[in-house]
Design an enzyme around this catalytic site. Structure first.
Site, PDB file in Angstrom:
ATOM      1  N   LYS A 189       0.849  -1.194   0.000  1.00 16.44           N
ATOM      2  CA  LYS A 189       0.000   0.000   0.000  1.00 16.44           C
ATOM      3  C   LYS A 189       0.880   1.236   0.000  1.00 16.44           C
ATOM      4  CE  LYS A 189      -1.677   2.760   2.913  1.00 16.44           C
ATOM      5  NZ  LYS A 189      -1.512   4.010   2.137  1.00 16.44           N
ATOM      6  N   GLY A 242       7.458   5.283   7.945  1.00 18.04           N
ATOM      7  CA  GLY A 242       6.608   6.465   8.084  1.00 18.04           C
ATOM      8  C   GLY A 242       6.793   7.105   9.448  1.00 18.04           C
ATOM      9  N   GLU A 264      10.500   1.546  10.205  1.00 20.38           N
ATOM     10  CA  GLU A 264      11.497   2.592   9.925  1.00 20.38           C
ATOM     11  C   GLU A 264      10.796   3.912  10.147  1.00 20.38           C
ATOM     12  OE1 GLU A 264      14.564   2.067   9.432  1.00 20.38           O
ATOM     13  OE2 GLU A 264      14.349  -0.105   9.220  1.00 20.38           O
TER      14      GLU A 264
HETATM   15  P1  NAI Z   1       2.235   8.577   7.931  1.00 26.82           P
HETATM   16  O1  NAI Z   1       3.106   7.805   8.861  1.00 26.82           O
HETATM   17  O2  NAI Z   1       0.854   8.915   8.378  1.00 26.82           O
HETATM   18  O3  NAI Z   1       2.072   7.755   6.555  1.00 26.82           O
HETATM   19  C1  NAI Z   1       2.966   6.777   6.082  1.00 26.82           C
HETATM   20  C2  NAI Z   1       2.166   5.600   5.526  1.00 26.82           C
HETATM   21  O4  NAI Z   1       1.391   5.006   6.558  1.00 26.82           O
HETATM   22  C3  NAI Z   1       1.163   5.959   4.435  1.00 26.82           C
HETATM   23  O5  NAI Z   1       1.123   4.921   3.473  1.00 26.82           O
HETATM   24  C4  NAI Z   1      -0.142   6.031   5.189  1.00 26.82           C
HETATM   25  O6  NAI Z   1      -1.272   5.815   4.386  1.00 26.82           O
HETATM   26  C5  NAI Z   1       0.034   4.914   6.190  1.00 26.82           C
HETATM   27  N1  NAI Z   1      -0.782   5.026   7.409  1.00 26.82           N
HETATM   28  C6  NAI Z   1      -1.198   6.164   8.040  1.00 26.82           C
HETATM   29  N2  NAI Z   1      -1.921   5.863   9.130  1.00 26.82           N
HETATM   30  C7  NAI Z   1      -1.973   4.512   9.207  1.00 26.82           C
HETATM   31  C8  NAI Z   1      -2.580   3.597  10.110  1.00 26.82           C
HETATM   32  N3  NAI Z   1      -3.269   4.022  11.166  1.00 26.82           N
HETATM   33  N4  NAI Z   1      -2.439   2.275   9.889  1.00 26.82           N
HETATM   34  C9  NAI Z   1      -1.728   1.824   8.836  1.00 26.82           C
HETATM   35  N5  NAI Z   1      -1.134   2.642   7.933  1.00 26.82           N
HETATM   36  C10 NAI Z   1      -1.260   3.966   8.114  1.00 26.82           C
HETATM   37  O7  NAI Z   1       3.007   9.875   7.498  1.00 26.82           O
HETATM   38  P2  NAI Z   1       2.412  11.266   6.918  1.00 26.82           P
HETATM   39  O8  NAI Z   1       1.091  11.558   7.503  1.00 26.82           O
HETATM   40  O9  NAI Z   1       2.495  11.223   5.460  1.00 26.82           O
HETATM   41  O10 NAI Z   1       3.482  12.289   7.484  1.00 26.82           O
HETATM   42  C11 NAI Z   1       3.434  12.684   8.824  1.00 26.82           C
HETATM   43  C12 NAI Z   1       4.795  12.747   9.434  1.00 26.82           C
HETATM   44  O11 NAI Z   1       5.377  11.460   9.395  1.00 26.82           O
HETATM   45  C13 NAI Z   1       5.810  13.618   8.733  1.00 26.82           C
HETATM   46  O12 NAI Z   1       5.707  14.938   9.120  1.00 26.82           O
HETATM   47  C14 NAI Z   1       7.101  12.996   9.165  1.00 26.82           C
HETATM   48  O13 NAI Z   1       7.469  13.482  10.416  1.00 26.82           O
HETATM   49  C15 NAI Z   1       6.780  11.524   9.267  1.00 26.82           C
HETATM   50  N6  NAI Z   1       7.194  10.749   8.089  1.00 26.82           N
HETATM   51  C16 NAI Z   1       8.355  10.034   8.171  1.00 26.82           C
HETATM   52  C17 NAI Z   1       8.809   9.325   7.094  1.00 26.82           C
HETATM   53  C18 NAI Z   1      10.074   8.563   7.163  1.00 26.82           C
HETATM   54  O14 NAI Z   1      10.657   8.256   6.140  1.00 26.82           O
HETATM   55  N7  NAI Z   1      10.544   8.178   8.323  1.00 26.82           N
HETATM   56  C19 NAI Z   1       8.086   9.308   5.816  1.00 26.82           C
HETATM   57  C20 NAI Z   1       6.859  10.057   5.838  1.00 26.82           C
HETATM   58  C21 NAI Z   1       6.463  10.762   6.948  1.00 26.82           C
END
Ligand code: NAI
Ligand code: MG
Length: 502
Positions: A189, A242, A264
């Site tokens: 996903k 994420g 990660e």
């Molecule tokens: P996010 O962690 O919400 O999203 C990453 C992935 O997780 C996406 O595919 C999303 O659809 C999925 N996801 C979201 N909520 C979920 C849940 N409850 N259960 C399962 N999957 C879920 O990140 P977002 O909202 O895009 O960005 C928010 C913050 O996250 C950023 O400001 C940053 O600090 C961090 N981030 C860190 C990343 C990294 O590479 N370590 C990458 C992207 C965001």
């Protein structure tokens, strides 16, 4: 003078297609018929509409992956390798298409998408493609006489990958590669902000001859599709990249059937410069360490510690570069940094800039959204705060945008203590020409990776991952193959030589 990069006909045709889920080798609409828009962050306008998965669609994808599993796990290793190498060849042939799609969907400069994103993804795929014939067990020197004991590495079954938008292709490949190479099937996903390249990859995998159901892609939101994967009882493992908050939710959600989980997550990585370092090179590394990919990088060097004797000179060089870097649309020649991924993320980053100001940190560069012909996109100036307080939110929380906090230090022991005072532990860097100090620091810094006199280097053979709230488990290298397999011990009673019963 700016010159736009022309969209390839194949890119245009792909974008204009209907985008469904790729399940069991076929494009499949959502049961609900729901779709959502993915935007081009350089314009803020809709790029394409894609299907939005809910639990029912995830059920179909997991069932397809489960049906495909026995045959994929049983295929001889050399044949699995050939299929993965054929997939890699198609990725290479379509590299420009993938890079343009990523540039349009994510916003990053085409040159970065091509030279970094697609090259890294391709290198990873080829590295993992070679693993099926190298994945061995061991024999054990047990102390019971007359026993032969060995281990087998066996695939887990259906795996799920939930990936972010910042390096969509690399993150997808980092999970597709080891999952498929070790004989698992996968439901991927991608992030809702950047779903297009994952769909394109699924089609290339099928074209390469990878059997239906081995690689499935469902598009949708975290709260629906993501959560359904995490809680699904037929999913054996979730690989997630994420945010730390969602990582915590995933760990809890996966407990139902004791799924394997690898995470990660975020970071607040320190880059430390001693005055004996090559200061020009160090300043350049400090600049790209934070601003590459517009700061949207899990290993972003968002805390810069400079020794008092080099502080002014390094800060001046970093600020000078920030003032000349070309922040422009990704599909424009010469763009060095693209927009922020979304209005929401831009808002988050701007909020942190406000917090930094209110905390009394001195803003020495940037801080503003870009206007003019860029006003409809989510462009932000590279932003630098100096003399940041260690306890300030701007200097201790992950911003995930082009915002750098600069700190001054006077001694090795002091900077070590300050650099380690964080809940994160993903990456760290030390710039010094003192060999002993470099190794002392490498040993003492609490993080999954330490770079000495460099920053942000990766190789598929080198394990990568964090400690503390930066995650658990490792991506890449032998270690990730272990994380996608179970180890089975086999005990065989063979008797002692000379005592055979005939
Ligand atoms: P996010 O962690 O919400 O999203 C990453 C992935 O997780 C996406 O595919 C999303 O659809 C999925 N996801 C979201 N909520 C979920 C849940 N409850 N259960 C399962 N999957 C879920 O990140 P977002 O909202 O895009 O960005 C928010 C913050 O996250 C950023 O400001 C940053 O600090 C961090 N981030 C860190 C990343 C990294 O590479 N370590 C990458 C992207 C965001
Ligand atoms: Mg998008």
């Amino acid at each position: 003078m700016t010159r736009k990069i022309d969209m390839l006909p194949r890119v245009k045709a792909f974008i204009e297609r209907e985008h469904s889920h790729f399940i069991g080798g076929a494009w499949t609409r959502s049961v609900s018929g729901e779709t959502f828009a993915t935007l081009n962050p350089a314009t803020g306008r809709e790029l394409a509409r894609v299907a939005s998965a809910d639990a029912g669609d995830v059920d179909h994808a997991v069932a397809a992956a489960q049906r495909a599993f026995p045959a994929w796990a049983a295929i001889v290793p050399a044949a699995r390798e050939r299929l993965l190498f054929a997939f890699a060849d198609l990725v290479e042939r379509n590299q420009e298409v993938l890079a343009q799609l990523e540039s349009l969907d994510n916003g990053k400069p085409f040159a970065t998408a091509f030279n970094v994103e697609t090259n890294v993804a391709l290198g990873q795929l080829r590295y993992f493609a070679g693993w099926p014939t190298k994945l061995t067990g061991e024999t054990y020197p047990v102390s019971s006489p007359g026993y032969h004991v060995y281990s087998r590495r066996e695939p887990l079954g259906v795996c799920a990958a939930i990936t972010p938008w910042n390096y969509s292709l690399v993150m997808a490949m980092q999970k597709i590669g080891p999952a498929l190479a070790s004989g698992n099937t996968l439901v991927l996903k991608p992030a809702e902000q950047t779903p297009l390249t994952a769909l394109f990859l699924a089609e290339l995998a099928a074209e390469a001859g990878i059997p239906a159901g081995v690689l499935n892609v469902v598009t949708g939101f975290g709260k629906s599709a993501g959560r359904a994967l995490v809680t699904h009882s037929d999913v054996a493992k979730v690989g997630f990249t994420g945010s730390t908050e969602v990582g915590r939710e995933i760990l809890a959600g996966a407990a139902g059937n004791f799924k394997r989980v690898s995470l990660e997550l975020g970071g607040k990585s320190p880059l430390i410069i001693f005055p004996d370092a090559d200061l020009d090179a160090a300043a350049d590394a400090a600049f790209w360490g934070i601003f590459a990919n517009s700061g949207q990088n899990c290993v972003a060097a968002s805390r810069l510690y400079v020794h008092a004797d080099a502080y002014d000179r390094v800060l001046e060089a970093v600020v000078a570069r920030a003032r000349t870097v070309r922040v422009r649309p990704g599909m424009e020649e010469g763009s060095e940094l693209g927009p922020i991924i979304s209005a929401e993320q831009l808002g988050r980053v701007q909020h942190y800039i406000e917090i930094g100001r209110s905390e009394g940190a001195e803003l020495v560069s940037g801080g503003e959204r870009l206007g003019g012909d860029l006003a409809s996109g989510y462009f932000l100036q590279p932003t630098i705060f100096r003399d940041v307080d260690d306890t300030a939110r701007i200097g201790s929380e992950e911003v995930f945008g082009p915002v750098l906090s600069v700190f001054r230090f006077r001694s090795e022991a002091e900077v070590l203590e300050r650099a380690n005072r964080t809940k994160f532990g993903l990456a760290a860097a030390v710039w010094t020409n003192d060999l002993s100090r470099a190794h002392r620091m490498a040993a003492a810094l609490r993080s999954g990776v330490v770079w000495i006199n460099t920053y942000d280097w990766f190789d598929p053979s080198v394990p990568f991952g964090g400690i503390g709230q930066s995650g658990q488990g490792r991506e890449l290298g032998r270690q990730v193959m272990e994380m996608y397999t179970e180890l089975k011990s086999v005990w065989v009673k063979i008797g002692v030589s000379g005592e055979e019963r005939v």
